[in-house]
Design a protein around this motif. Structure first.
Motif, PDB file in Angstrom:
ATOM      1  N   UNK A   1      50.841  72.583  49.057  1.00  0.00           N
ATOM      2  CA  UNK A   1      50.240  73.898  48.763  1.00  0.00           C
ATOM      3  C   UNK A   1      48.573  73.801  48.294  1.00  0.00           C
ATOM      4  N   UNK A   2      47.870  74.541  49.236  1.00  0.00           N
ATOM      5  CA  UNK A   2      46.248  74.562  48.802  1.00  0.00           C
ATOM      6  C   UNK A   2      46.225  75.649  47.500  1.00  0.00           C
TER       7      UNK A   2
ATOM      8  N   UNK B   1      48.656  86.463  44.501  1.00  0.00           N
ATOM      9  CA  UNK B   1      50.229  87.048  44.704  1.00  0.00           C
ATOM     10  C   UNK B   1      50.898  85.813  45.697  1.00  0.00           C
ATOM     11  N   UNK B   2      50.217  85.487  46.612  1.00  0.00           N
ATOM     12  CA  UNK B   2      50.996  84.533  47.653  1.00  0.00           C
ATOM     13  C   UNK B   2      50.882  83.076  46.810  1.00  0.00           C
ATOM     14  N   UNK B   3      50.049  82.931  46.014  1.00  0.00           N
ATOM     15  CA  UNK B   3      49.987  81.640  45.275  1.00  0.00           C
ATOM     16  C   UNK B   3      51.300  81.406  44.442  1.00  0.00           C
TER      17      UNK B   3
ATOM     18  N   UNK C   1      51.358  75.141  53.057  1.00  0.00           N
ATOM     19  CA  UNK C   1      51.191  76.739  52.507  1.00  0.00           C
ATOM     20  C   UNK C   1      49.869  76.556  52.123  1.00  0.00           C
ATOM     21  N   UNK C   2      48.996  77.800  52.732  1.00  0.00           N
ATOM     22  CA  UNK C   2      47.737  78.045  52.531  1.00  0.00           C
ATOM     23  C   UNK C   2      47.483  79.505  51.806  1.00  0.00           C
ATOM     24  N   UNK C   3      48.124  79.617  50.554  1.00  0.00           N
ATOM     25  CA  UNK C   3      48.136  81.085  50.071  1.00  0.00           C
ATOM     26  C   UNK C   3      46.666  81.688  50.187  1.00  0.00           C
TER      27      UNK C   3
ATOM     28  N   UNK D   1      61.990  65.357  47.508  1.00  0.00           N
ATOM     29  CA  UNK D   1      61.307  67.034  47.114  1.00  0.00           C
ATOM     30  C   UNK D   1      60.280  66.846  45.787  1.00  0.00           C
ATOM     31  N   UNK D   2      58.920  66.645  46.877  1.00  0.00           N
ATOM     32  CA  UNK D   2      57.778  66.453  45.927  1.00  0.00           C
ATOM     33  C   UNK D   2      57.075  67.766  46.455  1.00  0.00           C
ATOM     34  N   UNK D   3      56.463  68.495  45.419  1.00  0.00           N
ATOM     35  CA  UNK D   3      55.493  69.545  45.851  1.00  0.00           C
ATOM     36  C   UNK D   3      54.019  69.032  45.504  1.00  0.00           C
ATOM     37  N   UNK D   4      53.200  68.814  46.551  1.00  0.00           N
ATOM     38  CA  UNK D   4      51.642  68.505  46.616  1.00  0.00           C
ATOM     39  C   UNK D   4      50.788  69.633  46.318  1.00  0.00           C
ATOM     40  N   UNK D   5      50.379  69.569  45.146  1.00  0.00           N
ATOM     41  CA  UNK D   5      49.515  70.633  45.069  1.00  0.00           C
ATOM     42  C   UNK D   5      47.819  70.357  45.142  1.00  0.00           C
ATOM     43  N   UNK D   6      47.157  70.666  46.284  1.00  0.00           N
ATOM     44  CA  UNK D   6      45.897  70.416  46.698  1.00  0.00           C
ATOM     45  C   UNK D   6      45.075  71.286  45.828  1.00  0.00           C
ATOM     46  N   UNK D   7      44.393  70.899  44.685  1.00  0.00           N
ATOM     47  CA  UNK D   7      43.609  71.965  44.125  1.00  0.00           C
ATOM     48  C   UNK D   7      42.095  71.843  44.625  1.00  0.00           C
TER      49      UNK D   7
END
Lengths: 292, 317
Positions: B168-169, B150-152, B144-146, B107-113
Motif C-alpha cells: 500500500x502506498x 477514505x481509500x487509504x 494499492x495506490x489509494x 501475509x505481510x502488508x508492506x506500507x510504503x510511506x
C-alpha cells in the motif's frame, strides 16, 4: 501435491522414541543411521538430477538428522499445527539434504525424492513452502533465513506459544549484512527461543571462508552481539543434542557446528570443487560403498 | 473536481487515516502488529505504540531485517503491517520483499510511506518513484495506490482481512477527497470517477484529483473525458482498460517512473489487444531536480493543465 506419508511418520516416531528414551549409545546409533540414509538419498538425488550442492548437503546432514529425529517438537502428520517448533534452512541450496530429511520424517512419500529438480517437480533446487510440506519459508538467496526466524521467534512470544525456532546458515552466508542486522535484533529482543546453527565447514563456493572474507573470530563476534555461543563438532550427534538444549538465560543461542564440507565420502571431503560438482556414476558407486 | 474546487478543497495527509485505521484493526484483531525501521514518527505510529507497545516492533535502521521479520511474524500467525519510507522499504529490501514475502506467500502488508516525490527537496534518494515498476514484476502481490484518506482507510481494512501479501502506498503529500467514505474500494478494479467517451484519463494516487481537474478543462473545450481512479495497480483492471481503448485516446498520470508503473501496464494491455488508440503515459523519466513536491509535479507535467494538454495532443485536436 505432496502429502503426509503415514507409514513414514510411524517409522519417524520409532526413531524419535529411541532418541527420547534410549541409552546415549542407542541415541547416537539411530541418529548416525538416519544421517547415513540421508547422505545416500542425497547422492541418488544429485546423480539423477545431475545437479545439486553435495558438499554443503553432506556438511549439514548430521545437524538436520539431529534436529528432526531428536529435537524439534513437530508432528509431520500435521505440518500446519499452529503451535510447533520451526526450522528454516537458510542455506537453501542444500535442499536435497532437507528434502530427504523431511521425507524420512514422513512429511511426504520418499518416492517423490526421485523427482528432485525434474520438470514441474515440487522439489525445486531451493525449498518452497507452498509446494513442500514442512518447509516454513522459501530460501535460496543467502542472508534471508535468520531475519525470518527472528520474526517467527518474536511471533511465537507475542502469541504466547512456547515454540522454539531453529535456523541453519552456512558459514559463508554469514558474510551477508542482513544476518548482522538480524543478530542485533535477536539479542535486542532477548529471543531465547531462537537458535542459530552455523554450518562452519570453512569453505564457500569459490574458496576457503578465511581466504575470502574472514569470519573468525566468529564465536567472539557472536558473543559481542549478545548471543549465548556454543561450539561443537557438527558431526557428533551426542554433542549436537546437547548444543540444541534450550538457552541457559535470556539470550538467543548460536551453535557453531564445526563441520567438514562433503563429510562422509573421502574424495569429496573438504574440497572446494565439490561445492556443486556432480559425481560420475563410478564416483557415486564408490561413494555409496563408503556410505554402506 | 473542478480546478476552482481543487484550489480551495480541504486536503489531507493520508498517513493520518492510515494510522487511525491501523489502530482500529489492532483493536479488532490481536494478530495485527506493526513493524518499522526507526520510523515511528514518520510512519505515524506514535498513537499505535502508546496503545499497543508490545505490538510495535521497531527493528531500527535495518530494512532487510525488517521485511524478513515481517515475513516471520506472518509465518507465526500474525498480521504484520511493515512500515517504512517507500524508497527504503522497496529498494533496500527488494529481495526480501520478493523471496520472503511474495514468493513465500506470507501475509505481510508492506506500507510504503511518503511515496512518490513527497520528500521534495530531499531529492531522488528519498523519492519512491521506482516502487511501482519494481513491485509490479512480482506475481501475486497486490499493489494499492489509494487516492485519498477514505481509500487509504479501506485499503488498510481490506489488507488486514485478506491473506495475500499487499503493498500500500500511504501518501504524505496532502490530497483532497476524491471519493466518499461509503464508496467501495474493489480489489483489482479502477474506480470510475467521471463518465466520458471522448478520451480516458487514468490517474493514480495524488494524480486522481489532478486528472479530474484536467477533465474539467477539457469539458470547457467540449471534450468529454472519462476519469478512472487506478487505486489498484495489481491486480490490473484489464476490463476497464479495454473499455478505455474504445475512447479516442488514453492518458495515464502517476507520481512514478514511467518505465514500469501504471502507464506501462495500461499501454501493454492496449497494445496486446491491437488496434487501440494512442496511449500517453505521464510520470517521471529522470531523477528529479531539487524542488518542492509541487514544483516537481509541475516539472514533470503532472498538473491539470499539462494532463489536459497531453489529452488534446493524443486526440490530435
Amino acid at each position: 501435491m505432496l502429502v503426509t506419508d503415514s507409514q513414514q511418520v510411524s517409522a519417524w516416531r520409532v526413531v524419535r522414541d529411541v532418541v527420547e528414551t534410549g541409552s546415549p549409545a542407542e541415541r547416537a546409533a539411530v541418529l548416525a543411521e538416519q544421517s547415513r540414509l540421508i547422505r545416500r538419498s542425497v547422492l541418488a538425488m544429485i546423480g539423477r538430477a545431475q545437479a545439486g550442492h553435495i558438499g554443503g548437503d553432506f556438511s549439514v546432514t548430521d545437524v538436520l538428522a539431529t534436529l528432526y529425529f531428536g529435537v524439534l517438537r513437530i508432528d509431520p502428520a500435521r505440518p500446519d499445527a499452529p503451535v510447533r517448533d520451526r526450522f528454516i534452512l537458510s542455506k537453501g541450496h542444500c535442499a536435497a539434504s532437507l528434502y530427504s530429511t523431511l521425507a524420512f520424517s514422513g512429511y511426504f512419500d520418499p518416492a517423490a525424492l526421485d523427482t528432485f529438480m525434474g520438470p514441474h517437480s515440487p522439489l525445486n533446487g531451493h525449498p518452497n513452502r507452498v509446494k513442500v510440506p514442512g518447509v516454513e519459508t522459501n530460501t535460496g538467496p543467502l542472508g534471508h533465513g535468520l531475519p525470518v526466524a527472528v520474526g517467527e521467534a518474536l511471533g511465537a512470544r507475542l502469541l504466547g506459544h512456547d515454540s522454539r525456532v531453529f535456523v541453519v546458515c552456512g558459514d559463508g552466508e554469514m558474510q551477508e549484512g542482513s544476518n548482522w542486522e538480524a543478530l542485533m535484533s535477536a539479542a535486542h529482543y532477548r529471543l531465547a527461543n531462537l537458535t542459530l546453527v552455523i554450518d562452519r565447514n570453512r569453505l564457500q563456493q569459490g574458496d576457503r571462508t578465511e581466504e575470502t572474507n574472514a569470519l573468525d573470530p566468529l564465536a567472539d563476534k557472536l558473543a559481542a552481539f549478545g548471543w549465548e555461543v556454543r561450539e561443537v563438532d557438527g558431526h557428533d550427534h551426542t554433542a549436537l543434542l546437547a548444543a540444541f538444549a534450550p538457552a541457559a538465560g535470556t539470550r538467543p543461542v548460536a551453535v557453531i557446528a564445526n563441520t567438514i564440507k562433503g563429510r562422509g565420502v573421502s574424495f569429496i571431503e573438504d574440497r572446494v570443487e565439490w561445492h556443486h560438482k556432480v559425481p560420475s556414476p563410478d564416483q557415486i558407486a564408490l561413494a555409496l560403498k563408503e556410505l554402506a | 473536481m473542478t480546478l476552482a474546487e481543487a484550489a480551495t478543497a480541504a486536503t489531507y495527509d493520508n498517513r493520518a487515516a492510515f494510522a487511525d485505521e491501523l489502530i482500529e484493526r489492532a483493536r479488532a484483531d490481536e494478530r495485527v502488529v506493526a513493524v518499522c525501521n526507526d520510523s515511528v514518527g514518520s510512519s505515524n505510529l506514535v498513537a499505535f505504540r502508546q496503545e499497543f507497545p508490545d505490538r510495535l516492533i521497531n527493528v531500527g535502521i535495518a530494512e532487510q531485517n525488517m521485511v524478513g521479520v515481517g515475513a516471520g511474524l506472518a509465518a507465526a500467525g500474525l498480521i504484520p503491517f511493515v512500515c517504512a519510507a517507500g524508497p527504503f522499504l522497496t529498494g533496500r529490501a527488494l529481495e526480501q520483499v520478493k523471496a520472503d514475502v511474495v514468493y513465500s506467500a506470507h501475509n505481510v502488508i508492506l506500507c510504503g510511506m511518503s511515496p512518490g516525490m513527497a520528500y521534495g527537496e530531499l531529492g531522488p534518494t528519498h523519492h519512491s518513484v521506482e516502487d511501482l515498476s519494481w513491485l509490479r514484476a512480482l506475481p501475486g502481490l497486490d499493489i494499492v495506490v489509494p487516492a485519498d484518506r477514505h481509500q487509504t482507510r479501506q485499503a488498510v481494512r481490506q489488507a488486514a482481512a485478506d491473506p495475500r501479501p499487499t503493498y500500500i502506498r500511504v501518501g504524505r503529500y496532502k490530497v483532497p477527497d476524491v471519493t466518499a467514505p461509503g464508496d467501495r474500494l474493489e480489489r483489482g478494479r479502477f474506480q470510475l470517477a467521471r463518465e466520458g467517451a471522448d478520451v480516458t484519463l487514468i490517474g493514480a494516487g495524488t494524480l486522481v484529483s489532478r486528472t479530474l481537474a484536467a477533465a474539467d478543462l477539457l469539458a470547457a473545450d467540449g471534450i468529454e473525458a472519462r476519469v478512472l481512479n487506478a487505486a489498484y495497480i495489481a491486480p490490473l483492471d484489464v476490463e476497464a482498460i479495454r473499455a478505455a481503448a474504445q475512447t479516442g485516446a488514453i492518458v495515464t498520470a502517476e507520481e512514478a517512473n514511467i518505465s514500469g508503473g501504471l502507464g506501462a501496464a495500461v499501454a501493454l494491455t492496449v497494445a496486446a489487444q491491437g488496434g487501440g488508440p494512442v496511449v500517453r503515459t505521464l510520470g517521471l523519466s529522470d531523477f528529479a531536480p531539487t524542488g518542492s513536491t509541487d514544483m516537481l509535479l509541475e516539472y514533470f507535467g503532472l498538473t491539470a493543465p499539462a494532463i489536459a494538454a497531453a489529452a488534446r495532443e493524443a486526440l490530435a485536436v
